[in-house]
Scaffold this active site. Sequence first.
Site, PDB file in Angstrom:
ATOM      1  N   CYS A 107       0.832  -1.203   0.000  1.00 23.28           N
ATOM      2  CA  CYS A 107       0.000   0.000   0.000  1.00 23.28           C
ATOM      3  C   CYS A 107       0.867   1.254   0.000  1.00 23.28           C
ATOM      4  CB  CYS A 107      -0.965   0.025   1.179  1.00 23.28           C
ATOM      5  SG  CYS A 107      -2.236   1.292   0.996  1.00 23.28           S
ATOM      6  N   CYS A 126      -5.540   2.143  -5.250  1.00 24.65           N
ATOM      7  CA  CYS A 126      -5.106   2.753  -3.997  1.00 24.65           C
ATOM      8  C   CYS A 126      -6.039   3.908  -3.647  1.00 24.65           C
ATOM      9  CB  CYS A 126      -3.671   3.260  -4.124  1.00 24.65           C
ATOM     10  SG  CYS A 126      -3.029   4.003  -2.605  1.00 24.65           S
TER      11      CYS A 126
END
Length: 450
Positions: free
Chosen positions: A201, A379
């Site tokens: 991430c 994301c």
Amino acid sequence: MAPLVTVVSSPRARLFACFLRLGTQQAGPLQLHTGACCTAKNHYEVLVLGGGAGGITMATRMKRRVGAENVAIVEPSERHFYQPIWTLVGAGAKELSLSVRSTLSVIPSGVQWIQDRVAELNPDENCIRTDSGKEISYRYLIIALGIQLDYEKIKGLPEGFAYPKIGSNYSVKTVEKTWKALQGFKEGNALFTFPNTPVKCAGAPQKIMYLSEAYFRKTGKRPKANIIFNTALGTIFGVKKYADALQEIIRERDVSVNYKHNLIEVRPDKQEAVFEILDKPGETHVIPYEMLHVTPPMSAPDVLKRSPVADSAGWVDVDKETLQHKKYPNVFGIGDCTNLPTSKTAAAVAAQSGILDRTMCLIMKNQRPIKKYDGYTSCPLVTGYNRVILAGFDYTAQPLETFPFDQSKERITMYLMKADMMPFLYWNMMLRGYWGGPAFLRKLFHLGMN
């Protein structure tokens, strides 16, 4: 810990989630290396290493393919976490308890849970060995061991977390320390870091920065806060469309960004962080902090680094379109532990799971896989307590967006999706093998526009 913001899902949001469905796809060699078999105490048609997002999802899908009694998961932890929500936990917007369930509760019924740690992989003999000395053989192996957090590669950590004013959203042990540091901030530097390694991430290190800036504004502390983002990278984000949007937010909110700055030491007793300047070898920069959020260096798990399935950097060496191992055709990889050249996110795992499921189905039938993984990842860039930029892109770092609007714009709807709908999808659809990414939605919206 009382949450600063509570986001409750609406009935419409939950209804919408129920309509979200599968992705697909993959390809790879057909001659399987399944002849050899070591003397093992147990044998399974499909053995899954790792009980995280990729492991549980693929175990569920393989249960449908070969039957629960023929599938096993090797996973030592008794708790399973939905880690993407930790960004909001660190900012006081969600409770940590919402991110955890027992591993037993998420393992598909009938699938064997081997509560042990993988110690060795022997793909030439189609078996693995666990820490307890147990040998387990397989016909097909799925490696989903995730990524390793290397806090100890920063001098002064992890012991530095015993001090106040320092936290990290990447560990269950330290995420609530971020919220405490944020609450305790008075005046000075609020410092956020991004390491010189691959990370899971990659947007998370700056998400907490934007949330912290928003918190300071809400509490009247913003005039006394100097917000600094020190990143080892040379750009704020790897996809230009979203990088441009983020740069505008950075300018508007008066955030200082230092590129090519890699954290190498924390001096928590002095409240100082030391950075090496990557484009100026030998030069360092010491910055005092009132609050420090650390994104740790990361790497492939040690057990993979020393195994035959790894590439030179330690990641599982898979074909980027099929997720099939380049040397061992009956070995597959998914998620953060692989060398797939895309961002390591839960969204990527979801898309990969649909592809890998179809790939393995065809390979089990001695057929050649047709569909291929395009590198899709997503994301949700949280830019405030009610705003998200939903970045979505492929292997070529080109935007690959799901919705029929510009996802580079901050939107409250995308925040609600991040905060509430995505956790719902994860627990109720992805882990149950019903969510393979938003390819279906992209096709649906595309048809609706034509």
